[in-house]
Design a protein around this motif. Sequence first.
Motif, mmCIF file in Angstrom:
data_model
loop_
_atom_site.group_PDB
_atom_site.id
_atom_site.type_symbol
_atom_site.label_atom_id
_atom_site.label_comp_id
_atom_site.label_asym_id
_atom_site.label_seq_id
_atom_site.Cartn_x
_atom_site.Cartn_y
_atom_site.Cartn_z
ATOM 1 N N LEU A 1 -2.448 5.940 15.651
ATOM 2 C CA LEU A 1 -1.478 5.417 14.702
ATOM 3 C C LEU A 1 -0.889 6.612 13.958
ATOM 4 O O LEU A 1 -1.616 7.441 13.433
ATOM 5 N N VAL A 2 0.420 6.764 13.960
ATOM 6 C CA VAL A 2 1.109 7.867 13.279
ATOM 7 C C VAL A 2 1.946 7.255 12.166
ATOM 8 O O VAL A 2 2.688 6.304 12.388
ATOM 9 N N ARG A 3 1.823 7.874 10.972
ATOM 10 C CA ARG A 3 2.591 7.367 9.851
ATOM 11 C C ARG A 3 3.214 8.553 9.104
ATOM 12 O O ARG A 3 2.562 9.548 8.864
ATOM 13 N N LYS A 4 4.495 8.434 8.749
ATOM 14 C CA LYS A 4 5.221 9.494 8.030
ATOM 15 C C LYS A 4 5.265 9.112 6.560
ATOM 16 O O LYS A 4 5.625 8.000 6.202
ATOM 17 N N VAL A 5 4.879 10.087 5.704
ATOM 18 C CA VAL A 5 4.883 9.851 4.255
ATOM 19 C C VAL A 5 5.738 10.955 3.618
ATOM 20 O O VAL A 5 5.456 12.150 3.782
ATOM 21 N N ASP A 6 6.797 10.550 2.925
ATOM 22 C CA ASP A 6 7.643 11.499 2.185
ATOM 23 C C ASP A 6 7.164 11.544 0.726
ATOM 24 O O ASP A 6 6.808 10.515 0.164
ATOM 25 N N PHE A 7 7.177 12.761 0.115
ATOM 26 C CA PHE A 7 6.742 12.878 -1.279
ATOM 27 C C PHE A 7 7.509 14.018 -1.937
ATOM 28 O O PHE A 7 8.198 14.796 -1.291
ATOM 29 N N THR A 8 7.321 14.138 -3.255
ATOM 30 C CA THR A 8 7.998 15.187 -4.044
ATOM 31 C C THR A 8 6.925 15.988 -4.778
ATOM 32 O O THR A 8 6.026 15.441 -5.409
ATOM 33 N N PHE A 9 7.096 17.367 -4.701
ATOM 34 C CA PHE A 9 6.161 18.242 -5.396
ATOM 35 C C PHE A 9 6.499 18.296 -6.872
ATOM 36 O O PHE A 9 7.574 17.861 -7.293
ATOM 37 N N GLU A 10 5.612 18.922 -7.710
ATOM 38 C CA GLU A 10 5.838 19.011 -9.138
ATOM 39 C C GLU A 10 7.080 19.854 -9.444
ATOM 40 O O GLU A 10 7.743 19.656 -10.453
ATOM 41 N N ASP A 11 7.392 20.777 -8.583
ATOM 42 C CA ASP A 11 8.557 21.623 -8.843
ATOM 43 C C ASP A 11 9.856 20.967 -8.391
ATOM 44 O O ASP A 11 10.935 21.541 -8.492
ATOM 45 N N GLY A 12 9.813 19.733 -7.845
ATOM 46 C CA GLY A 12 11.005 18.995 -7.460
ATOM 47 C C GLY A 12 11.358 19.104 -6.002
ATOM 48 O O GLY A 12 12.283 18.449 -5.516
ATOM 49 N N SER A 13 10.682 19.920 -5.254
ATOM 50 C CA SER A 13 10.979 20.006 -3.819
ATOM 51 C C SER A 13 10.314 18.835 -3.093
ATOM 52 O O SER A 13 9.316 18.282 -3.546
ATOM 53 N N THR A 14 10.915 18.514 -1.952
ATOM 54 C CA THR A 14 10.392 17.384 -1.182
ATOM 55 C C THR A 14 9.518 17.885 -0.056
ATOM 56 O O THR A 14 9.698 18.985 0.474
ATOM 57 N N GLY A 15 8.630 16.986 0.345
ATOM 58 C CA GLY A 15 7.728 17.308 1.454
ATOM 59 C C GLY A 15 7.494 16.064 2.318
ATOM 60 O O GLY A 15 7.807 14.942 1.945
ATOM 61 N N ARG A 16 6.969 16.348 3.426
ATOM 62 C CA ARG A 16 6.714 15.255 4.363
ATOM 63 C C ARG A 16 5.369 15.495 5.028
ATOM 64 O O ARG A 16 5.075 16.583 5.497
ATOM 65 N N ILE A 17 4.547 14.395 5.137
ATOM 66 C CA ILE A 17 3.230 14.479 5.789
ATOM 67 C C ILE A 17 3.197 13.424 6.894
ATOM 68 O O ILE A 17 3.636 12.297 6.720
ATOM 69 N N PHE A 18 2.672 13.850 8.009
ATOM 70 C CA PHE A 18 2.431 12.900 9.112
ATOM 71 C C PHE A 18 0.936 12.671 9.196
ATOM 72 O O PHE A 18 0.169 13.605 9.406
ATOM 73 N N LEU A 19 0.538 11.401 9.047
ATOM 74 C CA LEU A 19 -0.874 11.050 9.123
ATOM 75 C C LEU A 19 -1.132 10.488 10.521
ATOM 76 O O LEU A 19 -0.488 9.545 10.967
ATOM 77 N N VAL A 20 -2.062 11.073 11.229
ATOM 78 C CA VAL A 20 -2.427 10.624 12.574
ATOM 79 C C VAL A 20 -3.861 10.110 12.485
ATOM 80 O O VAL A 20 -4.758 10.826 12.056
ATOM 81 N N THR A 21 -4.044 8.831 12.923
ATOM 82 C CA THR A 21 -5.365 8.208 12.839
ATOM 83 C C THR A 21 -5.644 7.474 14.145
ATOM 84 O O THR A 21 -4.755 6.856 14.735
ATOM 85 N N LYS A 22 -6.878 7.531 14.576
ATOM 86 C CA LYS A 22 -7.261 6.736 15.738
ATOM 87 C C LYS A 22 -7.394 5.286 15.293
ATOM 88 O O LYS A 22 -7.990 5.002 14.263
ATOM 89 N N VAL A 23 -6.863 4.391 16.110
ATOM 90 C CA VAL A 23 -6.857 2.977 15.734
ATOM 91 C C VAL A 23 -8.271 2.409 15.720
ATOM 92 O O VAL A 23 -8.623 1.618 14.865
ATOM 93 N N ASN A 24 -9.086 2.814 16.645
ATOM 94 C CA ASN A 24 -10.416 2.212 16.718
ATOM 95 C C ASN A 24 -11.251 2.489 15.459
ATOM 96 O O ASN A 24 -12.197 1.787 15.197
ATOM 97 N N TYR A 25 -10.895 3.469 14.708
ATOM 98 C CA TYR A 25 -11.602 3.703 13.465
ATOM 99 C C TYR A 25 -11.091 2.795 12.371
ATOM 100 O O TYR A 25 -11.758 2.529 11.408
ATOM 101 N N MET A 26 -9.866 2.275 12.548
ATOM 102 C CA MET A 26 -9.275 1.431 11.515
ATOM 103 C C MET A 26 -9.736 -0.027 11.647
ATOM 104 O O MET A 26 -9.645 -0.776 10.701
ATOM 105 N N VAL A 27 -10.174 -0.438 12.847
ATOM 106 C CA VAL A 27 -10.591 -1.818 13.047
ATOM 107 C C VAL A 27 -12.020 -1.929 12.547
ATOM 108 O O VAL A 27 -12.931 -1.315 13.083
ATOM 109 N N SER A 28 -12.196 -2.754 11.562
ATOM 110 C CA SER A 28 -13.519 -2.876 10.967
ATOM 111 C C SER A 28 -14.332 -3.942 11.705
ATOM 112 O O SER A 28 -13.799 -4.763 12.448
ATOM 113 N N GLU A 29 -15.618 -3.943 11.479
ATOM 114 C CA GLU A 29 -16.499 -4.942 12.094
ATOM 115 C C GLU A 29 -16.176 -6.332 11.576
ATOM 116 O O GLU A 29 -16.297 -7.322 12.296
ATOM 117 N N ALA A 30 -15.743 -6.452 10.365
ATOM 118 C CA ALA A 30 -15.386 -7.751 9.781
ATOM 119 C C ALA A 30 -14.182 -8.342 10.513
ATOM 120 O O ALA A 30 -14.137 -9.546 10.782
#
Length: 178
Positions: free
Chosen positions: A1-30
């Motif tokens: 699972l890939v997710r893009k997150v845009d954010f702003t630093f304290e100095d006003g510049s923008t940044g972007r983070i891509f979070l990559v996660t394996k799906v099987n870790y996200m599916v819980s036993e419940a």
Amino acid sequence: LVRKVDFTFEDGSTGRIFLVTKVNYMVSEALVSALLVVMVVVLVVTSILLTWWLRRGFFRPLKELKVAMKNIAAGDFDTPLSTTDEKGEVKDLYDNFELMRKRLKSNAEEKELAERTSRELISNISHDLKTPITSIKGYVEGIMDGVADSPEKTNKYIRTIYNKANDMDLLINELTVY
């Protein structure tokens, strides 16, 4: 699972983070347990509905046909098979069964009428044959007992016996025609 997150630093510049996660870790036993329970419930409900549908649409009509066939085998041709709430092939089967029942009833009634007519015919023929035989026996007994003591009387008795025998011959010829 890939997710893009845009954010702003304290100095006003923008940044972007891509979070990559394996799906099987996200599916819980419940979640797996819940999905399993839902699948079992769906299967149970489906099997109950399928059983009800088969019983209503297939087994109940077959049971009614079985009862109707037993009635016909027992000689009951008067009980009709109801087709009011049936449709499709089952209605066609019921309609054909009803047609067969009506024809069997008609044939049974014709057979009964023919047997009754045959019994009446045999009874009438038996009666018609007994009448001349009784006369013949009476005249023969009269000759044997000496009631016909003159040749004219004996001749009259013999002529009557001859006429009654001819009547029997005609009756037997008519019987052959029947």
